[in-house]
Design a protein around this motif. Structure first.
Motif, mmCIF file in Angstrom:
data_model
loop_
_atom_site.group_PDB
_atom_site.id
_atom_site.type_symbol
_atom_site.label_atom_id
_atom_site.label_comp_id
_atom_site.label_asym_id
_atom_site.label_seq_id
_atom_site.Cartn_x
_atom_site.Cartn_y
_atom_site.Cartn_z
ATOM 1 N N LEU A 856 0.740 -1.140 -0.060
ATOM 2 C CA LEU A 856 -0.061 0.010 0.057
ATOM 3 C C LEU A 856 0.926 1.053 -0.027
ATOM 4 C CD1 LEU A 856 -2.545 -0.948 2.718
ATOM 5 C CD2 LEU A 856 -2.864 -1.415 0.220
ATOM 6 N N HIS A 857 0.598 2.423 -0.044
ATOM 7 C CA HIS A 857 1.161 3.605 -0.225
ATOM 8 C C HIS A 857 1.466 3.822 1.250
ATOM 9 C CE1 HIS A 857 0.112 4.809 -4.138
ATOM 10 N NE2 HIS A 857 -1.175 4.286 -3.927
ATOM 11 N N ASP A 858 2.615 4.703 1.368
ATOM 12 C CA ASP A 858 2.997 5.170 2.715
ATOM 13 C C ASP A 858 3.689 4.184 3.665
ATOM 14 O OD1 ASP A 858 2.484 7.944 1.908
ATOM 15 O OD2 ASP A 858 0.349 7.684 2.574
ATOM 16 N N GLU A 859 4.424 3.350 2.850
ATOM 17 C CA GLU A 859 4.931 1.981 3.382
ATOM 18 C C GLU A 859 3.871 1.069 4.220
ATOM 19 O OE1 GLU A 859 8.295 2.511 6.252
ATOM 20 O OE2 GLU A 859 8.611 4.499 5.594
ATOM 21 N N GLY A 860 2.575 1.205 3.754
ATOM 22 C CA GLY A 860 1.727 0.325 4.259
ATOM 23 C C GLY A 860 1.557 -1.241 3.599
ATOM 24 N N LEU A 861 0.774 -2.004 4.015
ATOM 25 C CA LEU A 861 0.597 -3.233 3.559
ATOM 26 C C LEU A 861 -0.702 -3.724 3.872
ATOM 27 C CD1 LEU A 861 3.778 -4.986 5.343
ATOM 28 C CD2 LEU A 861 3.364 -4.948 2.892
ATOM 29 N N GLU A 862 -1.091 -4.622 2.845
ATOM 30 C CA GLU A 862 -2.209 -5.417 2.695
ATOM 31 C C GLU A 862 -1.817 -6.817 2.817
ATOM 32 O OE1 GLU A 862 -5.982 -6.100 0.096
ATOM 33 O OE2 GLU A 862 -4.308 -5.057 -0.810
ATOM 34 N N LEU A 863 -2.658 -7.548 3.850
ATOM 35 C CA LEU A 863 -2.423 -9.055 3.715
ATOM 36 C C LEU A 863 -3.757 -9.673 3.148
ATOM 37 C CD1 LEU A 863 -0.972 -11.517 4.898
ATOM 38 C CD2 LEU A 863 -2.142 -11.517 6.884
ATOM 39 N N MET A 864 -3.483 -10.266 2.086
ATOM 40 C CA MET A 864 -4.626 -11.000 1.327
ATOM 41 C C MET A 864 -4.782 -12.332 2.029
ATOM 42 S SD MET A 864 -7.130 -10.973 -0.867
ATOM 43 C CE MET A 864 -6.960 -9.486 -1.721
ATOM 44 N N VAL A 865 -6.126 -12.786 2.412
ATOM 45 C CA VAL A 865 -6.388 -14.022 2.662
ATOM 46 C C VAL A 865 -7.534 -14.506 1.897
ATOM 47 C CG1 VAL A 865 -7.067 -15.460 4.754
ATOM 48 C CG2 VAL A 865 -5.832 -13.218 5.164
ATOM 49 N N TRP A 866 -7.122 -15.537 0.926
ATOM 50 C CA TRP A 866 -8.231 -15.824 -0.054
ATOM 51 C C TRP A 866 -8.258 -17.197 -0.336
ATOM 52 C CZ3 TRP A 866 -7.218 -18.957 -4.328
ATOM 53 C CH2 TRP A 866 -7.968 -19.019 -5.365
ATOM 54 N N GLY A 867 -9.415 -17.818 -0.507
ATOM 55 C CA GLY A 867 -9.681 -19.102 -0.732
ATOM 56 C C GLY A 867 -10.642 -19.383 -1.975
ATOM 57 N N VAL A 868 -10.771 -20.644 -2.430
ATOM 58 C CA VAL A 868 -11.531 -20.961 -3.546
ATOM 59 C C VAL A 868 -13.189 -21.341 -2.681
ATOM 60 C CG1 VAL A 868 -12.522 -22.733 -4.787
ATOM 61 C CG2 VAL A 868 -10.244 -21.953 -5.254
ATOM 62 N N ASP A 869 -13.110 -21.808 -1.503
ATOM 63 C CA ASP A 869 -13.981 -22.017 -0.883
ATOM 64 C C ASP A 869 -13.716 -21.667 0.492
ATOM 65 O OD1 ASP A 869 -12.449 -24.186 -0.075
ATOM 66 O OD2 ASP A 869 -13.411 -25.569 -1.444
ATOM 67 N N LEU A 870 -14.695 -21.951 1.396
ATOM 68 C CA LEU A 870 -14.733 -21.472 2.795
ATOM 69 C C LEU A 870 -13.724 -22.299 3.496
ATOM 70 C CD1 LEU A 870 -18.129 -20.968 4.213
ATOM 71 C CD2 LEU A 870 -16.578 -19.201 4.348
ATOM 72 N N ALA A 871 -13.706 -23.764 3.085
ATOM 73 C CA ALA A 871 -12.554 -24.871 3.695
ATOM 74 C C ALA A 871 -11.123 -24.360 3.535
ATOM 75 C CB ALA A 871 -12.814 -26.079 2.955
ATOM 76 N N GLY A 872 -10.912 -23.699 2.250
ATOM 77 C CA GLY A 872 -9.507 -23.202 1.578
ATOM 78 C C GLY A 872 -9.409 -22.001 2.534
ATOM 79 N N LEU A 873 -10.206 -21.157 2.652
ATOM 80 C CA LEU A 873 -10.211 -19.845 3.232
ATOM 81 C C LEU A 873 -9.836 -19.990 4.953
ATOM 82 C CD1 LEU A 873 -10.345 -16.617 3.050
ATOM 83 C CD2 LEU A 873 -12.642 -16.955 3.597
ATOM 84 N N GLU A 874 -10.430 -21.123 5.385
ATOM 85 C CA GLU A 874 -10.070 -21.488 6.657
ATOM 86 C C GLU A 874 -8.744 -22.066 7.132
ATOM 87 O OE1 GLU A 874 -14.403 -22.814 9.271
ATOM 88 O OE2 GLU A 874 -13.146 -24.292 7.851
ATOM 89 N N GLN A 875 -8.220 -22.625 6.029
ATOM 90 C CA GLN A 875 -6.937 -23.255 6.071
ATOM 91 C C GLN A 875 -5.919 -22.212 6.048
ATOM 92 O OE1 GLN A 875 -5.796 -27.526 4.741
ATOM 93 N NE2 GLN A 875 -5.537 -26.103 2.847
#
Length: 934
Positions: A856-875
């Motif tokens: 992100l701008h100004d030394e910021g960060l984004e953490l993307m937490v992504w899954g195809v489905d809820l089980a993948g997202l939970e993992q």
């Protein structure tokens, strides 16, 4: 009390022991006749309880669990029962067997254990159950003789039932002391409360009836010890809540008073939303007319079932009223009328000017923290006008900085010319072992001292903010190694006491699942910033003294002996004192005669005025890296290895010759350093020296050219979205370097529970604050979300499913999802000047997930937490930083196999370089590959 309480204390033995005669058995039949019934009868003296746990629990285990003492492999999954569909999908069957490498014959079977009923001491209707898991049939002594402490860490599962009585559903708090993972009616809750902070219970609504509770039991050497029988102990407490908004009065953080004045006006208290709808805190006010209490963030928004710290300022009136009451106004987002909490009391403590006292301040992530400080005695400082250095004392694991033990730890040292500071590190377990989050807390605590001086009218010596004498015990000793090897130019001296050398050397990762060597190396690299054994060259010029008891059975003396030996290899002397017959801790351990001498000698002097003719600087891939003798590295060429600089000083001409390895960009920073400043630099094999201008050094960068050689740049605009810099450096835990509260944004429907768990874990393990918002917009930080809330200045965690992953602010970011695939784009520059563009596609499949950093701008960060489905997202959500030593790299792509294989089941893992491109040393497997030259 606002909640009816019941307790479940687990310390589960394989063999059941006698049940309490107070067991509820309405049919007056022998208890054995009930053992085959599910759910089991509730435990307790009365059947009509609002809540009750079953008296008999079903147990399956033990199984291997690789870790070093912070349940790290379990964070990756690594549950062998997942290969069978998971414990929650298994039914009790005494004839079934499961493979386990820990037990004779290689198979384990189900067993049942009985809970022992205990009466609660608080006088409230409650029920408790105590169980012990020890598995005495395993020859632990023999296994330990081969594998050491690693073998004493194992896992098992236990199943019981929570019975909710009555005719209406109830909001339930579940406190999960000693647990990392559990399922309620099959729904996963990851994070738990492994260190028993009791800061953030799991909140859920349950209907009347029986509810299945499956708990994953994980033994941890650092938390549970390595002496005696390896027992697991956990505690579950369930409370039926009565209030819509709960104020945790025990969580109050407020400064102490000196001469009628608060050392800081900052205070905070935790508020808990027990409703299924959002709440806004409108204001807080004092009921004492002479005092004023003002909320800092108005309004403070709590998502359903969320817990957040309420930060406020306290302005005192008349001196005598040190106890007063306050009340809080709040409303639901769909309501217009304000409601009031019951008043609660605030009691202030007065200290004398020279006492150890609590000082509050803002952690960089926007939460109130505190430290215990003690100013120096003016008469003991020979040069009071010049100020005194800071003596930092880092506490061990599990200690509260506000405890009597910590406050009095350096009493015998009081009188040296130094400001004594006991930081918290964020939590009693120091957040993350005095690393990323803990370092930010330490630095903020020191920076708060001048404000205290102004507020209380201190007339004694000032403070030299950038001169530290660091000591610490146990985990704090390890923290002393970290701070001194990462910020050597700010360290006058370091004295680790009974400290371990590094995370993975304390309890080795011996029993982790085997995986491909490249993948294993990536996890090692992710922990390399904490591998102090490899960073000791940075301590050249810093006085080092270690102390360790010869009979230490907690942190073996080998750690200090090893570091003493390795210091010898650097050519820089260090002191080592081994105390015969002494253990890990004893009264006066931090103020032995040798330590008192060391504190006095090092506080009286400053840095050595003369530098060695040759020295080296070792730079791990870390955003927590200061300068060494004025050399500050801004970027590594590749994150796949350390950076190294070997410096040879010209004694006569003042020219420094620097030979570089894996350095992309650096600058010189000689502010406040008493060292011989070079007149010019020769970099690698260049022929002409580069002149050094001290006044311009902070805005002059030396940059490695792509085709070789170096260039000098005065362009301050390089710190843009396409260049990784500052707080963005490091591995996945760089997300913890937030410049304000976290924002957790929900980009897909149905993921609210996972977003809530992420926020709860950050709050539980770091005391970090998060705002949960709904809706996504690609122009992060510059727009309003769908629920009308603006993003804060802190780092952002984005939770999304499938094609709903929003694009990055960095338009050329190499990871994205869409059109039924997750794509990793890699640009290989090995064939310079021709580059090869490689696209790796992972087509959507069950339980596919990914977690990675984005700029992100100004030394910021984004953490993307992504899954195809809820089980993948939970993992993948399990890898959001909460525990140390896990070894999360910059990006991870997880497959369904991670459930039982842990890190060995990942599809891809690795790092982003200084230009946010996937590094050459990253592991990428199991994907469709497309290549083209660019």
């Amino acid at each position: 009390m606002i909640c009816n309480s019941i307790f479940l204390f687990l310390s589960v033995p394989l063999v059941s022991h006698c049940c309490s005669s107070r067991t509820c058995n309405p049919h007056n039949r022998p208890l054995e006749q009930h053992l085959d019934q599910s759910p089991q009868l509730p435990l307790g003296p009365e059947c009509e309880k609002h809540l009750a746990f079953s008296q008999v629990w079903e147990l399956l285990g033990p199984f291997q669990s690789g870790t070093r003492g912070d349940i790290t492999e379990a964070t990756w999954g690594a549950d062998p029962l997942e290969k069978c569909g998971g414990f929650s999908n298994l039914q009790y069957d005494p004839g079934a067997s499961f493979k386990s490498a820990l037990i004779a014959g290689g198979h384990v079977k189900w067993s049942r254990v009985r809970a022992e009923a205990l009466r609660a001491s608080d006088g409230i209707r409650s029920v408790s159950a105590s169980l012990k898991v020890s598995f005495p049939e395993i020859d632990w002594a023999f296994l330990q003789s081969i594998y050491g402490w690693s073998i004493l860490q194992y896992q098992a599962w236990a199943r019981g039932y929570l019975i909710v009585s009555g005719s209406e559903r109830k909001t339930i708090e579940l406190f999960t002391d000693g647990l990392l993972e559990l399922r309620v009616n099959g729904v996963l809750f990851f994070g738990g409360d492994f260190y028993s902070y009791r800061r953030a219970p799991i909140l859920l609504t349950l209907h009347p009836g029986s509810h299945t509770i499956d708990v994953r039991l994980i033994r941890d050497v650092r938390a549970m010890g390595a002496i005696g029988e390896p027992i697991i102990e956990v505690l579950i407490e369930a409370r039926a809540c009565q209030e819509q908004l709960h104020i945790d009065v025990n969580s109050l953080i407020i400064s102490e008073i000196v001469d009628g004045r608060l050392g800081s006006s900052l205070a905070s208290i935790n508020v808990q939303n027990n409703m299924e709808r959002p709440v806004e805190i409108m204001w807080i006010k004092s009921l004492e007319l002479h005092h004023e209490v003002v909320i800092k963030t108005k309004p403070l928004r709590l998502a359903p079932y969320q817990i957040r710290p309420l930060i406020f300022d306290v302005m005192l009136g008349q001196r005598s009223a040190f106890n007063f009451s306050v009340e809080i106004a709040y409303k639901t987002e769909d309501g217009n009328e304000s409601m009031m909490t019951p008043p609660f009391g605030i009691g202030l403590t007065e200290k004398s000017m020279l006492d150890a006292q609590k000082l509050t301040f803002l952690h960089p992530a926007g939460v109130v923290s505190y430290a215990i400080i003690r100013p120096p005695i003016a008469s003991r400082c020979s040069t009071p006008s010049g100020g005194a250095p800071v003596l930092l004392s880092l506490h061990g694991a599990g200690l509260e900085a506000d405890s009597k033990l910590v406050r009095e730890m350096l009493n015998a040292a009081y009188g040296i010319c130094a400001w004594i500071v006991f930081p918290t590190g964020g939590t009693p377990w120091s957040g993350d072992d005095w690393h990323t989050w803990g370092v930010a807390d330490v630095r903020a605590a020191i920076t708060a001292i001048p404000s205290w001086i102004d507020r209380v009218g201190w007339m004694g010596p000032g403070v030299r903010l950038n001169e530290w004498i660091i000591t610490g015990h146990s985990n704090g000793g390890q923290g002393a190694w970290f701070l001194s090897t990462h910020y050597p130019d700010q360290v006058l001296a370091v004295a680790p006491v009974s400290g371990y050398s590094s995370i993975e050397n304390y309890v080795p990762y011996t029993l982790w699942r085997d995986c491909e060597p490249l993948l294993s190396s990536i996890l090692h690299l992710s922990r390399s910033s904490f591998k102090h054994e490899l960073l000791l060259e940075n301590l050249l010029g810093v006085p080092v003294m270690q102390q360790h008891g010869s009979n230490d059975d907690n942190v073996p003396t080998y750690h200090s002996r090893l570091m003493h030996q390795l210091m010898g290899f650097t050519g820089w002397p260090s002191e080592y004192h081994e105390l015969p017959g002494r253990g890990h801790w004893f009264e006066g351990v931090m103020t032995t005669p040798n330590l008192l001498r060391f504190y006095n000698e090092t506080s009286a002097g400053r840095r050595p005025p003369l530098l060695p003719l040759e020295f080296s600087v070792v730079i791990p891939n870390s955003g927590d890296m200061g300068s060494k003798f004025g050399i500050a590295v801004d970027q590594l060429q590749s994150p796949d290895q350390y950076g190294h600089i070997k410096v040879t000083r010209g004694l006569q001409d003042g020219i420094w010759h620097l030979r570089m390895r894996n350095i992309h960009r650096f600058h010189l920073s000689f502010e406040a350093l008493q060292v011989d400043i070079p007149v010019a630099l020769i970099l690698d094999d260049m022929q002409q020296p580069l002149s050094v201008h001290l006044a311009q050094s902070e805005s002059t960068w030396y940059v490695k050219k792509r085709l070789g050689g170096w260039t000098v740049s005065h362009d301050v605009e390089w710190r843009q979205i396409g260049e990784r810099h500052g707080r963005q450096l490091g591995t996945l835990d760089a997300i913890l370097r937030s410049s304000g509260p976290f924002t957790i944004r929900i980009c897909s429907s149905g993921v609210e529970r996972i977003a809530s768990q992420i926020g709860r874990n950050l709050f539980q393990y770091f005391a970090a604050d998060s705002e949960i918002v709904y809706g996504c917009n690609d122009s992060l930080g510059r727009s309003v979300t769908t629920d009308g809330h603006r993003f804060t200045g802190g780092n952002i965690i984005t939770v999304a499913l499938g094609d709903e992953m929003p694009s990055s602010v960095h338009v050329e970011f190499p990871v994205f999802a869409g059109d039924g695939r997750l794509r990793l784009s890699k640009v290989s520059t090995e064939n310079i000047p021709i580059s090869l563009h490689q696209d790796y596609d992972y087509h959507y499949e069950d339980r596919l997930g990914a977690i990675f950093l984005r700029p992100l701008h100004d030394e910021g960060l984004e953490l993307m937490v992504w899954g195809v489905d809820l089980a993948g997202l939970e993992q993948v959500a399990r890898l959001v930083p909460s525990l140390t030593g896990v070894g999360q790299p910059d990006f991870v792509v997880m497959s369904a196999k991670c459930g039982w294989m842990g890190h060995a089941g990942v599809y891809a893992a690795g790092f982003f370089d200084y230009s946010w491109q996937i590094s050459e040393g990253s592991y990428i497997g199991g994907a469709m590959l497309k290549m083209m030259s660019i």
